[in-house]
Design a protein around this motif. Structure first.
Motif, mmCIF file in Angstrom:
data_model
loop_
_atom_site.group_PDB
_atom_site.id
_atom_site.type_symbol
_atom_site.label_atom_id
_atom_site.label_comp_id
_atom_site.label_asym_id
_atom_site.label_seq_id
_atom_site.Cartn_x
_atom_site.Cartn_y
_atom_site.Cartn_z
ATOM 1 N N LEU A 1 35.204 41.204 52.298
ATOM 2 C CA LEU A 1 34.033 40.664 51.628
ATOM 3 C C LEU A 1 34.069 41.022 50.139
ATOM 4 N N ALA A 2 34.526 42.224 49.850
ATOM 5 C CA ALA A 2 34.664 42.638 48.447
ATOM 6 C C ALA A 2 35.622 41.687 47.733
ATOM 7 N N ARG A 3 36.727 41.357 48.402
ATOM 8 C CA ARG A 3 37.718 40.470 47.767
ATOM 9 C C ARG A 3 37.124 39.078 47.534
ATOM 10 N N GLN A 4 36.384 38.601 48.527
ATOM 11 C CA GLN A 4 35.793 37.278 48.327
ATOM 12 C C GLN A 4 34.765 37.289 47.196
ATOM 13 N N HIS A 5 33.965 38.331 47.132
ATOM 14 C CA HIS A 5 32.992 38.454 46.047
ATOM 15 C C HIS A 5 33.698 38.474 44.697
ATOM 16 N N HIS A 6 34.796 39.223 44.648
ATOM 17 C CA HIS A 6 35.552 39.341 43.401
ATOM 18 C C HIS A 6 36.008 37.972 42.919
ATOM 19 N N GLU A 7 36.599 37.215 43.842
ATOM 20 C CA GLU A 7 37.078 35.874 43.480
ATOM 21 C C GLU A 7 35.926 34.970 43.053
ATOM 22 N N THR A 8 34.860 34.987 43.837
ATOM 23 C CA THR A 8 33.704 34.136 43.536
ATOM 24 C C THR A 8 33.131 34.454 42.160
ATOM 25 N N LEU A 9 32.988 35.738 41.882
ATOM 26 C CA LEU A 9 32.366 36.142 40.618
ATOM 27 C C LEU A 9 33.243 35.757 39.428
ATOM 28 N N ILE A 10 34.557 35.953 39.573
ATOM 29 C CA ILE A 10 35.463 35.580 38.485
ATOM 30 C C ILE A 10 35.340 34.084 38.206
ATOM 31 N N GLU A 11 35.299 33.318 39.291
ATOM 32 C CA GLU A 11 35.172 31.872 39.170
ATOM 33 C C GLU A 11 33.863 31.484 38.472
ATOM 34 N N MET A 12 32.780 32.086 38.927
ATOM 35 C CA MET A 12 31.463 31.732 38.376
ATOM 36 C C MET A 12 31.323 32.186 36.924
ATOM 37 N N ALA A 13 31.918 33.357 36.603
ATOM 38 C CA ALA A 13 31.700 33.935 35.271
ATOM 39 C C ALA A 13 32.756 33.499 34.259
ATOM 40 N N ARG A 14 33.621 32.579 34.692
ATOM 41 C CA ARG A 14 34.655 32.077 33.793
ATOM 42 C C ARG A 14 34.005 31.566 32.500
ATOM 43 N N GLY A 15 34.567 31.969 31.370
ATOM 44 C CA GLY A 15 33.990 31.492 30.118
ATOM 45 C C GLY A 15 32.978 32.446 29.495
ATOM 46 N N THR A 16 32.549 33.465 30.264
ATOM 47 C CA THR A 16 31.608 34.422 29.684
ATOM 48 C C THR A 16 32.343 35.556 28.971
ATOM 49 N N GLY A 17 33.642 35.696 29.300
ATOM 50 C CA GLY A 17 34.424 36.766 28.689
ATOM 51 C C GLY A 17 34.187 38.134 29.318
#
Ligand code: ADP
Ligand code: MG
Length: 687
Positions: A318-334
């Motif tokens: 679940l941690a890994r999935q959260h990590h991927e999801t968050l990176i995807e969502m926060a793309r562009g925020t730096g």
């Protein structure tokens, strides 16, 4: 330190006479490991017996005590049937005292021919004859010497008898200390409640509402007080107000608009985080309600405010999935987002630790590993805990302590909890509710099917898989039968592989090694495997949008809230999802009523309320999952009736004596230790 007066109650079970290694297991199964557990093992019911002069005075089906004289022994010819002692009462009525199994020796000893004995038991009719099956007691003397006419009946486990347990409980009750009174005198008088010791003894002697209520109140009071101490401690702490300026959130390009409920929750979180004392907020929302997006907003507020944020997940995958999801969502925020779990070792781990220390990592996602001693943060400002119900209050406090106790805390859970219980479980937190699902989610078509139709169900699964779709197959997991449950899941796994092919099915249960569990789960999540057979561990959930069918075996063994949480795992994709509830053969009327409700409503809170009504609070409070006790003494009715009162009383005490130093305060401390809510006391000491 625990008050000395409680020590005898916390002495281990084997300090009772007659408890040896042989009884250890059966007692442990009932949770009876300390003297206090025996004292609090309250009777399920009582047998009320009436003393009668002869059988003419007794009704069929009645529990009686009657003088009888044995006249003849009748063993069955094969030696395997029942053993009967024929007896007459004082006016010549004949009754047979029937024993099954190898009880003839005891029966003969207790009931010598032609000697009058007092016999206690339930009078039945067998054909034309009167019968008492397995008399409860036989005594040479009647009247007072015979003992109580009202006898407690206790929950048992294999290897324990009523008599044995009764004797042990009596021993425990014989040695109860006098405890100081923690209930406010006015309350005690108004309700006519007995003192603690008296109440406990009375509760074992007969149906006694006042005694039972007092004991339940004690537990609710201790629980409420502990949570208030946590809250008060939190208020006293000086946190760091984190005011976001929106610069990172403005750069978010989410593929959807936040729902109204998500926006409201983000607003509540933002308000809390701007305060001086640390946020302590629970985000409650069904599976799929979009908690992750709220968590991301909270974490970005922290980063905008110059701090770091951590997201704690209960499992590696679940941690890994959260990590991927968050990176995807926060793309562009730096924003720099990293992951740390127990499996990261060596160089990789070192570099993460470095980044946390020098502040180059803004957001860390991980398991417990993120709070290990070796892990130091430059400026940890927010801790988000996913699936809070997996952790108890005590555990959560430990985590916060590691964040120096000043970080803001957002806990998230998908467990719907009825309002009455929210206070009990999360009384120390503010609550935000995601009561609105993101658009486009289709209701899940839920059906109840008899287990006899297993072949049809498997055929349906076969067709589903042939269309390239995925499915969950859930087997029940109840702790008392853990090994049996796992055997059942493994058996199902084998059977489905025979039908669908070796590589089409994978298995996840609690006794697999974590690496294997994660690997199997990952194969399902990636779409490589079509069917996941699992015990309820999947309740802590990874998103698998392509899974649109769920089969739940022996559905009646689950709580409704739990079933609802499970079924929330499907219904994400574009297409209609189906949830099949297979009901076992041993279904009671209430079981039927319960499962039908699953079809009627997709409202988690309503289901949770029904659960509370039909099955009791313990199920909902998820004690089995977190391993932390919720309520042992208080029943759902008592929770409903007394929780608010207990809560109010605790609040008044806190207002008058927040340090618990006065006479009543000291007594209340004793209650906290007695009910093992002493994490509250520990905070007092520290503060
Ligand atoms: P939860 O953690 O509450 O079970 P998630 O955060 O995993 O739910 O969200 C479930 C799914 O819904 C994800 O695929 C997510 O991208 C999507 N989602 C979240 N919020 C919205 C929204 N406002 N509109 C549409 N989809 C959303
Ligand atoms: Mg989630």
């Amino acid at each position: 330190m625990r008050p000395e007066v409680l020590n005898p109650l916390f002495a281990s079970a084997d300090s009772l006479k007659g408890v040896g290694p042989k009884l250890e297991k059966p007692l442990e199964k009932l949770g009876l490991t300390r003297v206090k557990d025996f004292a609090y093992h309250l009777p399920d019911r009582f047998i009320d017996r009436r003393a009668v002069a002869n059988l003419d005075d007794a009704g069929i089906g009645e529990n009686v005590i009657v003088p009888l004289t044995p006249t003849q022994y009748r063993a069955s010819r094969s030696g395997r049937g029942p053993f009967n002692v024929m007896a007459t009462d004082d006016i010549g009525n004949v009754v047979s005292l029937t024993y099954f199994g190898r009880a003839s020796y005891t029966a003969k000893k207790q009931l010598p021919l032609n000697e009058r004995r007092w016999v206690a038991g339930k009078l039945d009719q067998y054909g034309d004859a009167l019968q008492i099956v397995h008399p409860d007691h036989v005594s040479e003397e009647g009247g007072a010497a015979f003992g109580a006419t009202c006898e407690p009946v206790y929950a048992l486990s294999d290897g324990l008898t009523q008599g044995r347990l009764q004797a042990l409980i009596e021993q425990a009750l014989g040695d109860l200390p006098e405890l100081p009174e923690w209930i406010e005198p006015g309350q005690l008088a108004k309700r006519e409640w007995p003192e603690w010791r008296e109440a406990l003894i009375a509760a074992h002697k007969g149906a006694n509402k006042a005694a039972r209520d007092r004991l339940a109140y004690d537990e609710l009071f201790a629980s409420a007080l502990a949570l208030m101490l946590v809250r008060a401690d939190n208020r006293r702490r000086k946190g760091v107000p984190l005011k976001g300026d929106g610069r990172l959130r403005d750069k978010l390009r989410l593929p959807f608009d936040l729902t109204g409920a998500q926006k409201r929750s983000v607003g509540e979180v933002e308000g809390d985080m701007a305060q001086q004392h640390p946020m302590l907020r629970l985000l409650q929302g069904d599976v799929g309600s979009g908690k992750t997006a709220v968590a991301l907003h909270a974490m970005l507020i922290a980063v905008e405010g110059g701090a770091q944020a951590a997201l704690l997940a209960p499992t590696e995958i679940l941690a890994r999935q959260h990590h991927e999801t968050l990176i995807e969502m926060a793309r562009g925020t730096g924003v720099e987002i990293a992951i740390l779990t127990g499996r990261d070792k060596g160089r990789a781990r070192e570099s993460i630790l470095m980044g946390l220390l020098d502040g180059s990592i803004d957001i860390i996602v991980g398991t417990h590993a993120i709070f290990q001693e070796a892990v130091n943060y430059r400026n940890l400002g927010l801790v988000v805990i996913d699936e809070q119900h997996r952790f108890g209050v005590g555990q959560r406090l430990m985590l916060q302590q590691k964040a120096k106790g000043t970080a803001h805390c957002l806990a998230m859970t998908a467990t719907p909890i009825p309002r009455t219980l929210t206070l009990a479980q999360y009384g120390e937190m503010e609550v935000s509710r995601l009561d609105e699902m993101p658009p486009g989610r289709k209701p899940i078509d839920t059906r109840v099917i008899a287990t006899e139709r297993m072949d049809d169900v498997v055929a349906g699964l076969q067709r589903h898989v042939a269309e390239g779709k995925q499915a969950y197959w859930v087997c029940p997991m109840v702790r008392e039968h853990e090994t049996e449950d796992i055997a059942a899941a493994e058996e199902r796994f084998d059977a489905l592989r025979q039908v669908l092919g070796e590589n089409a099915v994978t298995l996840v249960h609690g006794q697999l090694r974590p690496e294997i569990k994660d690997a199997n789960m990952a194969r399902f999540a990636s779409g490589e495997v079509a069917v996941l057979v699992a015990t309820t561990v999947i309740e802590v959930g990874v998103n698998v949008p392509n899974a649109s069918l769920m089969v739940i075996e022996q559905a009646e063994r689950f709580g409704l809230a739990q079933l609802h949480q499970l079924r929330g795992r499907v219904g994400r994709g574009a297409e209609k999802s189906v949830c099949l509830l297979l009901r076992g053969n041993t279904l009671s009327e209430t079981g039927r009523e319960r499962l039908a409700l699953m079809r009627e409503t997709q409202d988690g809170f309503r289901l949770a309320e029904e659960d509370l009504r039909l099955r009791g609070g313990g199920e909902i409070l998820g004690t089995r999952q977190s391993g932390e006790q919720a309520f042992v003494v208080a029943t759902p009715e008592q929770i409903t009736e007394l929780l608010e009162v207990a809560h109010d009383d605790a609040r008044v005490l806190m207002e008058r004596d927040g340090g618990l130093t006065g006479t009543r305060g000291e007594a209340a401390r004793t209650a906290l230790y007695l009910f093992e809510r002493d994490y509250g006391v520990q905070l007092l000491r520290g503060g």
